[in-house]
Scaffold this motif. Structure first.
Motif, mmCIF file in Angstrom:
data_model
loop_
_atom_site.group_PDB
_atom_site.id
_atom_site.type_symbol
_atom_site.label_atom_id
_atom_site.label_comp_id
_atom_site.label_asym_id
_atom_site.label_seq_id
_atom_site.Cartn_x
_atom_site.Cartn_y
_atom_site.Cartn_z
ATOM 1 N N SER A 118 0.810 -1.077 0.037
ATOM 2 C CA SER A 118 -0.119 0.103 0.057
ATOM 3 C C SER A 118 0.868 1.345 0.045
ATOM 4 N N ILE A 162 -5.262 -3.347 -8.541
ATOM 5 C CA ILE A 162 -5.190 -2.077 -7.965
ATOM 6 C C ILE A 162 -6.148 -1.583 -7.291
ATOM 7 N N GLN A 163 -6.169 -1.144 -6.220
ATOM 8 C CA GLN A 163 -7.373 -0.590 -5.624
ATOM 9 C C GLN A 163 -6.980 0.937 -5.012
ATOM 10 N N ILE A 164 -7.748 2.045 -5.440
ATOM 11 C CA ILE A 164 -7.324 3.507 -5.117
ATOM 12 C C ILE A 164 -8.392 3.662 -4.134
ATOM 13 N N TYR A 184 -4.866 6.241 -0.861
ATOM 14 C CA TYR A 184 -3.822 5.115 -0.732
ATOM 15 C C TYR A 184 -3.996 4.477 -2.049
ATOM 16 N N ILE A 185 -2.950 3.826 -2.628
ATOM 17 C CA ILE A 185 -3.180 3.017 -3.920
ATOM 18 C C ILE A 185 -2.812 1.484 -3.145
ATOM 19 N N ILE A 205 3.229 3.098 -12.397
ATOM 20 C CA ILE A 205 2.014 3.900 -11.998
ATOM 21 C C ILE A 205 2.370 5.241 -11.325
#
Length: 478
Positions: A118, A162-164, A184-185, A205
């Motif tokens: 993260s 990927i979760q933003i 947060y990524i 990224i």
């Protein structure tokens, strides 16, 4: 990652946990970690002046004065010294480390794997530019602050998810309340992956957000998740799930200016509905455009002389044209099997071997490929058909511009006096040309992301760096 620290503790090698040496681990953002020890990690024969015995351990373990476990990896010894004191001889040593992991003991480099990482990037909170904090007064004399957490953005790219997400951060005391939102990524995988694989993916990224923000961004916080018990030799330590990670973040800058979202090329508000597709496209295009990205972003992340910036940009544009359009006067196979052989056979026999090799493997080997001048001209011609750029308004202007760029590249590469008159050497003019080249490559990147030309025009026109070079048309942005 964004704040310096100095931490005292005891340090040892995984295979000799009985030899624990006091020392201080220090970290300066953007630099390697440094470990200064009051002694030697390895066993030394009892001599008045033991000779320096340099070691470069893969792993060093430590425990801080606060009881937190630490693993240092990729360590290199910098110094070792001895001195005589009243109480006897005293040894000191110093190491640098590429990575520090707080909250875990890894026994070997092969153990440094995570199921997810993260990260937070500088200026990403501003890039998100959406308020999630609301205030209300349900009754007189009361003030209610509410944080409305938006739904995370999920993006599947290859085997990475990927979760933003936007999370709240609170700081409370009797007379002061601070509630802020941080982006947060999170990057996860079905299997554990080495940290460096995550970092290689993160670099793509990071490049995307640097391009979107228009200023260098960099990692300011990173953690990794360990989901299983790790018990190295000599310890009975069960790590927590979340591991703090420190390293010299690429692109870190000491001044790191804050950027207002309205001045960014691609703030979240501009691409909200298309972000998953754009980010996925960016990663996919990196397979073809990696050399272009490397050249372009190297100049962005490192403050450099305008001459070096110019060379990076021209080389990036040349590489871009070659990879996207090709560009040969005749096919490589036809050239190598025909004209190339004729040219090689025509080289006089009495020239030196070095000269012959230079012709055969250099100038003549690639003579069938387009020159930089032609590539710039063709690219300018393509851009002018889809974007109203003032300095590329007709074929004559495009030809003159390509000639000027090629002449400057040749002069800055060879510095031959006879090339100087064709080159741009003035500081102000070179600054302008670098901005123009930045416009050209920005157009290319946006085009590769599949953004419509009228939208590209609107995006570039509002960019403070490029606005004066574009004639605004009526239908841009529609």
């Amino acid at each position: 990652m964004n704040e310096p620290f100095e931490i005292e503790g005891f340090w040892w090698l995984p295979n000799t946990p009985e030899i624990r040496i006091p020392g201080v681990l220090s970290f300066t953002p953007g630099d390697t970690l440094r470990l200064k020890l009051m002694g030697s990690l390895n066993k030394i024969e009892e001599k008045i002046f033991p000779p320096p015995d340099f070691i470069n351990p893969d792993i060093i373990h430590g425990i801080t004065v606060n009881g937190e476990s630490v693993t240092l990896s990729k360590c290199l010894q910098k110094s070792s010294s001895s001195s005589i004191e009243d109480a006897g001889s005293q040894n000191t040593s110093e190491f640098i480390a590429h990575f520090a992991f707080f909250g875990v003991y890894f026994s070997s480099p092969s153990d440094i794997k995570f199921t997810s990482v993260s990260v937070r990037f500088h200026n990403l909170d501003s890039w998100y530019n959406k308020s999630c904090i609301k205030t209300s007064r349900p009754e007189p004399g009361t003030e209610v602050i509410t944080f409305i957490r938006p739904k995370p953005i999920d993006i599947q790219i290859n085997d990475y998810l990927i979760q933003i997400e936007l999370l709240e951060s609170q700081s409370l005391n009797l007379n002061h309340t601070l509630l802020s939102a941080k982006v947060y990524i999170n990057i996860s995988n079905d299997t554990k992956k080495p940290l460096e694989e995550y970092l290689n993916f993160l670099r793509l990224i990071q490049n995307f957000f640097t391009f979107a923000i228009t200023e260098p961004t960099f990692v300011i916080e990173i953690t990794g998740e360990v989901t299983e018990k790790i018990e190295p030799k000599g310890t009975n330590f069960n790590p927590p799930l979340i591991i703090k990670i420190f390293y010299a973040a690429p692109g870190w800058q000491s001044d790191h200016p804050d950027v207002f979202w309205g001045s960014m090329l691609l703030p979240y508000s501009e691409i909200e509905g298309n972000l998953p597709g754009l980010l996925k496209m960016w990663v996919e295009k990196a397979e073809i455009l990696k050399p272009v990205f490397d050249l372009y972003f190297a100049g962005i992340y490192r403050s450099t002389y305008p001459e070096n910036e110019f060379l990076n940009l021209t080389q990036a544009i040349e590489s871009y044209h070659r990879r996207i359009y090709g560009g040969e006067y005749i096919s490589g196979n036809d050239y190598l099997s025909g004209l190339y052989k004729t040219l090689i056979a025509a080289i006089p026999q009495d020239i030196s071997d070095d000269f012959r090799s230079s012709l055969q493997n250099g100038k003549l080997r690639y003579a069938h490929e387009y020159s930089l001048r032609k590539r710039i001209f063709l690219l300018c011609q393509h851009i002018s058909e889809n974007l109203p750029v003032k300095f590329l308004n007709d074929k004559t202007a495009q030809s003159v511009y390509a000639e000027r760029i090629a002449g400057t590249r040749n002069y800055l590469t060879h510095y031959s006096p006879e090339l100087k008159e064709k080159a741009i050497t003035g500081g102000k003019e070179l600054f302008e040309v670098n901005n123009q080249l930045g416009l050209i490559i920005s157009f290319c990147f946006l085009e590769q992301l599949g953004i419509p030309y009228n939208k590209i025009e609107a995006l570039l026109y509002k960019d403070r760096r490029y606005q004066k070079y574009i004639s605004k048309s009526k239908d841009s942005g529609k």
